[in-house]
Motif scaffolding. Structure first.
Motif, PDB file in Angstrom:
ATOM      1  N   PRO A  20       0.725  -1.309  -0.046  1.00  0.00           N
ATOM      2  CA  PRO A  20      -0.083  -0.058   0.095  1.00  0.00           C
ATOM      3  C   PRO A  20       0.935   1.350  -0.070  1.00  0.00           C
ATOM      4  N   GLN A  21       2.058   1.509   0.514  1.00  0.00           N
ATOM      5  CA  GLN A  21       2.861   2.432   0.568  1.00  0.00           C
ATOM      6  C   GLN A  21       3.636   2.590  -0.733  1.00  0.00           C
ATOM      7  N   HIS A  22       3.712   1.447  -1.239  1.00  0.00           N
ATOM      8  CA  HIS A  22       4.576   1.522  -2.590  1.00  0.00           C
ATOM      9  C   HIS A  22       3.473   2.163  -3.585  1.00  0.00           C
ATOM     10  N   VAL A  23       2.300   1.720  -3.444  1.00  0.00           N
ATOM     11  CA  VAL A  23       1.375   2.070  -4.600  1.00  0.00           C
ATOM     12  C   VAL A  23       1.058   3.717  -4.258  1.00  0.00           C
ATOM     13  N   ALA A  24       1.072   4.134  -2.971  1.00  0.00           N
ATOM     14  CA  ALA A  24       0.840   5.591  -2.767  1.00  0.00           C
ATOM     15  C   ALA A  24       1.862   6.248  -3.224  1.00  0.00           C
ATOM     16  N   TRP A  25       3.124   5.849  -3.136  1.00  0.00           N
ATOM     17  CA  TRP A  25       4.483   6.332  -3.790  1.00  0.00           C
ATOM     18  C   TRP A  25       4.428   6.416  -5.275  1.00  0.00           C
ATOM     19  N   LEU A  26       3.840   5.484  -6.033  1.00  0.00           N
ATOM     20  CA  LEU A  26       3.683   5.298  -7.414  1.00  0.00           C
ATOM     21  C   LEU A  26       2.778   6.412  -7.720  1.00  0.00           C
ATOM     22  N   GLU A  27       1.524   6.516  -7.133  1.00  0.00           N
ATOM     23  CA  GLU A  27       0.688   7.408  -7.428  1.00  0.00           C
ATOM     24  C   GLU A  27       0.986   8.681  -7.449  1.00  0.00           C
ATOM     25  N   GLY A  28       1.776   9.292  -6.356  1.00  0.00           N
ATOM     26  CA  GLY A  28       2.247  10.448  -6.340  1.00  0.00           C
ATOM     27  C   GLY A  28       3.183  10.749  -7.527  1.00  0.00           C
ATOM     28  N   HIS A  29       3.968   9.989  -8.099  1.00  0.00           N
ATOM     29  CA  HIS A  29       4.758  10.109  -9.124  1.00  0.00           C
ATOM     30  C   HIS A  29       3.842  10.008 -10.413  1.00  0.00           C
ATOM     31  N   ILE A  59      16.741  10.591 -10.719  1.00  0.00           N
ATOM     32  CA  ILE A  59      15.867   9.373 -10.960  1.00  0.00           C
ATOM     33  C   ILE A  59      16.395   8.401  -9.691  1.00  0.00           C
ATOM     34  N   GLU A  60      17.701   8.231  -9.556  1.00  0.00           N
ATOM     35  CA  GLU A  60      18.024   7.378  -8.663  1.00  0.00           C
ATOM     36  C   GLU A  60      17.832   7.885  -7.306  1.00  0.00           C
ATOM     37  N   ALA A  61      17.704   9.158  -6.956  1.00  0.00           N
ATOM     38  CA  ALA A  61      17.277   9.680  -5.605  1.00  0.00           C
ATOM     39  C   ALA A  61      15.807   9.358  -5.401  1.00  0.00           C
ATOM     40  N   LEU A  62      15.134   9.515  -6.633  1.00  0.00           N
ATOM     41  CA  LEU A  62      13.645   9.186  -6.217  1.00  0.00           C
ATOM     42  C   LEU A  62      13.356   7.641  -6.088  1.00  0.00           C
ATOM     43  N   VAL A  63      14.228   6.917  -6.686  1.00  0.00           N
ATOM     44  CA  VAL A  63      14.209   5.383  -6.572  1.00  0.00           C
ATOM     45  C   VAL A  63      14.357   5.201  -4.976  1.00  0.00           C
ATOM     46  N   ALA A  64      15.462   5.640  -4.615  1.00  0.00           N
ATOM     47  CA  ALA A  64      15.899   5.642  -2.971  1.00  0.00           C
ATOM     48  C   ALA A  64      14.737   5.850  -1.987  1.00  0.00           C
ATOM     49  N   GLN A  65      13.630   6.713  -2.549  1.00  0.00           N
ATOM     50  CA  GLN A  65      12.644   6.796  -1.423  1.00  0.00           C
ATOM     51  C   GLN A  65      11.431   5.868  -1.796  1.00  0.00           C
ATOM     52  N   ASP A  66      11.540   4.900  -2.540  1.00  0.00           N
ATOM     53  CA  ASP A  66      10.590   3.752  -2.780  1.00  0.00           C
ATOM     54  C   ASP A  66      10.392   3.222  -1.432  1.00  0.00           C
ATOM     55  N   PRO A  67       9.046   3.009  -0.775  1.00  0.00           N
ATOM     56  CA  PRO A  67       9.031   2.291   0.364  1.00  0.00           C
ATOM     57  C   PRO A  67       9.578   0.946   0.409  1.00  0.00           C
ATOM     58  N   PHE A  68       9.522   0.194  -0.706  1.00  0.00           N
ATOM     59  CA  PHE A  68      10.419  -1.075  -0.878  1.00  0.00           C
ATOM     60  C   PHE A  68      11.891  -1.038  -0.665  1.00  0.00           C
ATOM     61  N   VAL A  69      12.250   0.061  -1.176  1.00  0.00           N
ATOM     62  CA  VAL A  69      13.693   0.151  -1.057  1.00  0.00           C
ATOM     63  C   VAL A  69      14.217   0.522   0.581  1.00  0.00           C
ATOM     64  N   ARG A  70      13.340   1.395   0.863  1.00  0.00           N
ATOM     65  CA  ARG A  70      13.524   1.823   2.207  1.00  0.00           C
ATOM     66  C   ARG A  70      13.247   0.722   3.339  1.00  0.00           C
ATOM     67  N   ALA A  71      12.602  -0.183   3.259  1.00  0.00           N
ATOM     68  CA  ALA A  71      12.232  -1.287   3.895  1.00  0.00           C
ATOM     69  C   ALA A  71      13.145  -2.413   3.637  1.00  0.00           C
ATOM     70  N   GLY A  72      14.218  -2.170   2.600  1.00  0.00           N
ATOM     71  CA  GLY A  72      15.086  -3.125   2.357  1.00  0.00           C
ATOM     72  C   GLY A  72      14.595  -4.315   1.502  1.00  0.00           C
ATOM     73  N   LEU A  73      13.434  -4.357   0.848  1.00  0.00           N
ATOM     74  CA  LEU A  73      12.758  -5.514   0.085  1.00  0.00           C
ATOM     75  C   LEU A  73      13.071  -5.460  -1.237  1.00  0.00           C
ATOM     76  N   THR A  74      13.712  -4.557  -1.848  1.00  0.00           N
ATOM     77  CA  THR A  74      14.038  -4.718  -3.431  1.00  0.00           C
ATOM     78  C   THR A  74      15.280  -4.114  -3.663  1.00  0.00           C
ATOM     79  N   GLU A  75      15.709  -4.084  -4.932  1.00  0.00           N
ATOM     80  CA  GLU A  75      16.726  -3.598  -5.456  1.00  0.00           C
ATOM     81  C   GLU A  75      16.376  -2.956  -6.959  1.00  0.00           C
ATOM     82  N   TYR A  76      16.865  -1.860  -7.426  1.00  0.00           N
ATOM     83  CA  TYR A  76      16.633  -1.312  -8.515  1.00  0.00           C
ATOM     84  C   TYR A  76      17.740  -1.503  -9.642  1.00  0.00           C
TER      85      TYR A  76
END
Length: 99
Positions: A20-29, A59-76
């Motif tokens: 849900p946090q990731h989807v909210a992040w997507l929607e904002g962008h 773009i790399e700074a934006l990706v770093a703010q993805d809740p998946f990245v912040r939670a350590g769940l994904t790599e880009y």
């Protein structure tokens, strides 16, 4: 233009808990005009986002703010390309080759 490829580094239960946090992040962008398309990979081991931006660092700074990245769940994996040919609906994002 950028292709952002996500690869999950955690189990799907952990991914779904933060989804849900990731989807909210997507929607904002999407609202900001940065994201043009996104979705899950098949099989579901990550996702893909088509994005526009001024430069790779932004773009790399934006990706770093993805809740998946912040939670350590994904790599880009960030791939930059020049969209010199597009469908008519993406004409506003068409780019020119450098001189």
């Amino acid at each position: 233009m950028f292709v952002l490829e996500l690869t999950y580094t955690a189990d799907l239960e952990s991914i779904d808990a933060v989804l849900p946090q990731h989807v909210a992040w997507l929607e904002g962008h999407y609202a900001a005009g940065t994201f043009l398309a996104s979705g899950r990979k098949v099989p579901r081991d990550g996702g893909v986002i088509l994005a526009v931006g001024e430069d790779r660092a932004g773009i790399e700074a934006l990706v770093a703010q993805d809740p998946f990245v912040r939670a350590g769940l994904t790599e880009y994996r960030v791939t930059e390309f020049l969209a010199t040919t597009t469908a008519p609906v993406l004409a506003a994002h068409r780019q020119q080759l450098p001189d």
